[in-house]
Scaffold this active site. Structure first.
Site, PDB file in Angstrom:
ATOM      1  CE1 TYR A  48       2.205   2.389   9.353  1.00  0.00           C
ATOM      2  CE2 TYR A  48       1.256   0.767   7.844  1.00  0.00           C
ATOM      3  CZ  TYR A  48       2.193   1.112   8.803  1.00  0.00           C
ATOM      4  OH  TYR A  48       3.106   0.186   9.216  1.00  0.00           O
TER       5      TYR A  48
ATOM      6  CG  ASN B 117       1.401  -8.580   4.731  1.00  0.00           C
ATOM      7  OD1 ASN B 117       1.583  -9.075   3.614  1.00  0.00           O
ATOM      8  ND2 ASN B 117       0.319  -8.812   5.434  1.00  0.00           N
TER       9      ASN B 117
ATOM     10  CG  LEU C 168      -0.408 -10.486  13.067  1.00  0.00           C
ATOM     11  CD1 LEU C 168      -1.367 -11.376  13.854  1.00  0.00           C
ATOM     12  CD2 LEU C 168       0.675 -11.325  12.398  1.00  0.00           C
TER      13      LEU C 168
ATOM     14  NE  ARG D 225      -8.046 -12.584   7.875  1.00  0.00           N
ATOM     15  CZ  ARG D 225      -7.250 -11.540   8.043  1.00  0.00           C
ATOM     16  NH1 ARG D 225      -7.605 -10.556   8.860  1.00  0.00           N
ATOM     17  NH2 ARG D 225      -6.086 -11.461   7.429  1.00  0.00           N
TER      18      ARG D 225
ATOM     19  CE1 TYR E 161      -7.456  -2.001  -0.663  1.00  0.00           C
ATOM     20  CE2 TYR E 161      -6.638  -4.252  -0.419  1.00  0.00           C
ATOM     21  CZ  TYR E 161      -6.399  -2.892  -0.495  1.00  0.00           C
ATOM     22  OH  TYR E 161      -5.107  -2.422  -0.439  1.00  0.00           O
TER      23      TYR E 161
ATOM     24  CB  SER F 177      -2.156  -4.942  -2.670  1.00  0.00           C
ATOM     25  OG  SER F 177      -2.227  -6.024  -1.779  1.00  0.00           O
TER      26      SER F 177
ATOM     27  NE  ARG G 297      -1.003 -12.772   4.629  1.00  0.00           N
ATOM     28  CZ  ARG G 297      -1.565 -13.978   4.603  1.00  0.00           C
ATOM     29  NH1 ARG G 297      -0.802 -15.058   4.461  1.00  0.00           N
ATOM     30  NH2 ARG G 297      -2.878 -14.110   4.699  1.00  0.00           N
TER      31      ARG G 297
ATOM     32  CE  LYS H 155      -5.119  -0.799  -3.449  1.00  0.00           C
ATOM     33  NZ  LYS H 155      -4.873   0.647  -3.604  1.00  0.00           N
TER      34      LYS H 155
ATOM     35  N   GLY I 232     -11.018 -16.603   3.105  1.00  0.00           N
ATOM     36  CA  GLY I 232     -10.318 -15.797   2.091  1.00  0.00           C
ATOM     37  C   GLY I 232      -8.836 -15.604   2.366  1.00  0.00           C
TER      38      GLY I 232
END
Ligand code: NAD
Ligand code: UFG
Length: 345
Positions: free
Chosen positions: A13, A182, A203, A298, A152, A127, A234, A156, A300
């Site tokens: 991406y 994001n 999202l 959600r 994950y 990130s 975000r 980073k 975390g």
């Protein structure tokens, strides 16, 4: 002669959008990708948009022998932008070893070969996940990092440390870690974009797939947060703006304008946007009423985070240009393009 940049994960991406911006700025682009999470046809899209076809070698960066072979055939690499990694947060919780192996072995291999082949410059995809829930917002680069909430995220944080230690031990290597907030949207041509496999975790692809009719409804993870409208916040930035930052970072390293061997920059807009505001933006630009339902939080999830991008604005001379609406519109155009393309096939 044009300088050659190695883009790992370049059919992915962010990598594919960056390849275009590099070509636009007269760099030669060599891509390595193992196509774990992308298609080789992305190269066609890059060529259509930029007028130039980057080379693609299908190599797993964890395979040291094959990677060494690549560098022995390509000695003239001026810089590496290292995108290649696994990135699904929830999958990383159930497959930690796969994530640590892929994301860290690939990085260690690259750094080892940078030393061996005397390649000086590295740009690394980090990130904002390394900040956890910051105490002060907007968050600056010197905010304390917090223990990762997923394997994950930890790859980073550890990746940044591995790079920093390598740079400190070897002054011939310079690196910039870019902490993305994001990224959303797609190239304005709608010829390349994000291709999530299976059910999207993020999202915006979930929104566009729902609006297209591929998903019944968006589940919004909580509206009881301590934010003005109760929804998580975000900092969504257009992927093309993000891609351009990589070109600036590469030039900074190649031209030796970096102020220290290892630098870190936040890449975001500086604007906090709630999930509800993101939905409203999508509805505005698409004209589609989105089906969504508020469900539980959600696990975390960070409640609110947005960047202070002033260090990148000042030092890199980079800032985001696109608005949230513009980015959403390109995400929607891309969703329509790939669905119509798969129906033609
Ligand atoms: P992506 O999955 O679209 O692209 C990553 C590419 O790397 C894929 O094409 C995949 O096939 C390739 N790859 C993975 N492991 C490889 C290996 N061992 N050898 C060769 N190729 C390999 O992901 P993206 O969204 O473009 O993300 C790029 C980078 O940015 C990643 O490091 C990711 O962790 C980081 N990042 C992404 C986001 C985001 O929201 N997309 C946010 C912060 C950081
Ligand atoms: N959300 C929903 N429903 C969904 C998906 C997301 O309500 O179906 C909400 C989330 O709760 C969150 C917001 O939308 O409040 C954004 O979620 P994303 O999953 O799109 O993004 P995150 O900020 O949680 O995480 C992403 C990447 C991480 C990366 C981080 C920062 O998945 O890998 O951005 O770059 F570390």
């Amino acid at each position: 002669m044009k300088k050659k940049i190695l883009v790992t994960g370049g059919t992915g991406y962010i990598g594919s959008h960056t390849a275009i911006e590099l070509i636009n700025e007269e760099f030669d682009v060599a891509i390595i990708d193992n196509l774990y999470n992308s298609e080789k046809e992305v190269i066609d899209g890059i060529e259509k948009i930029s007028g130039k076809r980057p080379s693609l070698e299908i190599i797993d960066i964890c395979d040291m022998e094959k990677l060494d072979g690549f560098f022995s055939r390509n000695k003239e690499i001026a810089a590496i932008i290292h995108f290649a990694a696994y990135k699904a947060v929830s999958e990383s919780v159930s497959k930690p070893l796969e994530y640590y192996r892929n994301n860290l072995v690939s990085l260690i291999n690259l750094l080892g070969l940078m030393k061996k082949y005397r390649i000086a410059n590295l740009v690394f995809s980090s990130s904002c996940t390394v900040y956890g829930q910051p105490e002060n917002l907007p968050v600056t680069e010197d905010a304390p990092l917090q223990p990762a909430t997923s394997p994950y995220g930890n790859t980073k944080a550890v990746g940044e440390e591995i790079i920093r230690d390598t740079v400190f031990s070897d002054s011939s290597i310079r690196a910039i870690a870019l902490r993305y907030f994001n990224p959303i949207g797609a190239h304005a041509s709608a010829l390349i974009g994000e291709l999530p496999r299976g059910v999207p975790e993020n999202l915006v692809p979930y929104i566009t797939q729902t609006a297209y009719g591929l998903r019944d409804e968006l589940k919004v993870f909580g509206n009881d947060y301590d934010t003005p409208d109760g929804y998580c916040i975000r900092d969504y930035l257009h992927v093309v703006d993000l891609a351009k930052a990589h070109v600036v970072a590469v030039k900074r390293l190649i031209e030796e304008k970096n102020k220290s061997g290892y630098e870190v920059f936040n890449l975001g807009t500086g604007n906090g946007v709630s999930v509800l505001e993101a939905i409203k933006s999508f509805e505005r630009v698409s004209g589609v009423k989105l089906k969504y339902k508020v469900t539980g939080r959600r696990p975390g999830d960070i409640e609110k985070i947005w960047a202070d991008p002033s260090f990148a604005n000042r030092e890199l001379g980079w800032k985001t240009i696109s608005t949230l609406d513009e980015a959403m519109k390109t995400a929607w155009d891309w969703e329509n393009y790939i669905r119509s393309k798969s129906q033609i096939k």
